[in-house]
Scaffold this active site. Sequence first.
Site, PDB file in Angstrom:
ATOM      1  N   ASN A 176      10.621   1.812   2.609  1.00  0.00           N
ATOM      2  CA  ASN A 176      10.107   0.466   2.866  1.00  0.00           C
ATOM      3  C   ASN A 176      10.812  -0.616   2.054  1.00  0.00           C
ATOM      4  O   ASN A 176      10.340  -1.751   1.985  1.00  0.00           O
ATOM      5  CB  ASN A 176       8.600   0.427   2.604  1.00  0.00           C
ATOM      6  CG  ASN A 176       7.832   1.186   3.665  1.00  0.00           C
ATOM      7  OD1 ASN A 176       8.262   1.269   4.811  1.00  0.00           O
ATOM      8  ND2 ASN A 176       6.699   1.763   3.294  1.00  0.00           N
TER       9      ASN A 176
ATOM     10  N   ALA B 104       0.806  -1.223   0.000  1.00  0.00           N
ATOM     11  CA  ALA B 104       0.000   0.000   0.000  1.00  0.00           C
ATOM     12  C   ALA B 104       0.837   1.270   0.000  1.00  0.00           C
ATOM     13  O   ALA B 104       0.336   2.338  -0.360  1.00  0.00           O
ATOM     14  CB  ALA B 104      -0.934   0.007   1.211  1.00  0.00           C
ATOM     15  N   ASP B 105       2.099   1.176   0.393  1.00  0.00           N
ATOM     16  CA  ASP B 105       2.941   2.373   0.491  1.00  0.00           C
ATOM     17  C   ASP B 105       4.356   2.043   0.024  1.00  0.00           C
ATOM     18  O   ASP B 105       5.311   2.105   0.802  1.00  0.00           O
ATOM     19  CB  ASP B 105       2.947   2.894   1.933  1.00  0.00           C
ATOM     20  CG  ASP B 105       3.618   4.257   2.058  1.00  0.00           C
ATOM     21  OD1 ASP B 105       3.757   4.946   1.026  1.00  0.00           O
ATOM     22  OD2 ASP B 105       4.005   4.631   3.183  1.00  0.00           O
ATOM     23  N   LEU B 106       4.479   1.704  -1.242  1.00  0.00           N
ATOM     24  CA  LEU B 106       5.779   1.325  -1.786  1.00  0.00           C
ATOM     25  C   LEU B 106       6.635   2.575  -1.968  1.00  0.00           C
ATOM     26  O   LEU B 106       6.431   3.358  -2.892  1.00  0.00           O
ATOM     27  CB  LEU B 106       5.606   0.600  -3.122  1.00  0.00           C
ATOM     28  CG  LEU B 106       6.894   0.054  -3.747  1.00  0.00           C
ATOM     29  CD1 LEU B 106       7.567  -0.959  -2.834  1.00  0.00           C
ATOM     30  CD2 LEU B 106       6.593  -0.579  -5.108  1.00  0.00           C
TER      31      LEU B 106
END
Length: 243
Positions: A175, A169-171
């Site tokens: 991360n 969801a938050d590449l």
Amino acid sequence: MMMQERTYKDAEGAILFDAAVSPQVGHGWFAPDYWRAQGALRTQAGGRGGVAIVAAPVGECVLRHYRRGGLVAALMGDRYLWTGADRTRPFKEFRLLAEITRLGLPGPAVVAARYCRRGMVYSADLITRRIADAQTLAECLAAERLDGELAEEVGALVARFHRAGVWHADLNAHNVLVASDELYLIDFDRGRVRTPATGWQQANLRRLRRSLCKLGAASRGETAFEETIWQPLLYRYQRTLDA
């Protein structure tokens, strides 16, 4: 080692844990002060998700407290609307990480997840094994270690997850972890397994590109970034996706 999912419930909430890693996990495991009292709190940081590194009986672990971001954070802070135990953020991330491990993908090994319910809201925490000797891709960029070769490795990493239908969801560059043995994706809050499709896969890549540019990867010009970083990343991504 095959996961042995177990759930412990009490008046505070519930803990979901892997009994193959630890036969018992109590509420104290999710409190930095518990580890501090034992001299086992290594580091603690704030931010959107409060993170602590602890020396647990199962080895060094990352303890993350879920916090909201954006404008809603001022209203809700670390509270989330209750819609059922299996739909809580930590339980969903726990099970996604378990599936990632089952698929043989490089993500953090999950240890335990907890929610504490108060009426129609809950707070949440997650414990994963720490990936040793690793830097984020953002840190590699800041240290001028992001070159075409590393960019290709990042492309291959993302493609492996996309090929398996795992949506992050938050590449972003924070991360992606670069360790001595391989690269990893971390922080799968709100992630899920989807049917592989070009639309969401390309949207994921665009998010990563925006993150890199925001952190200065294109500071020497758009053309240089395309030629030395982004095109090598896309080349290896497509090759891995099609393999």
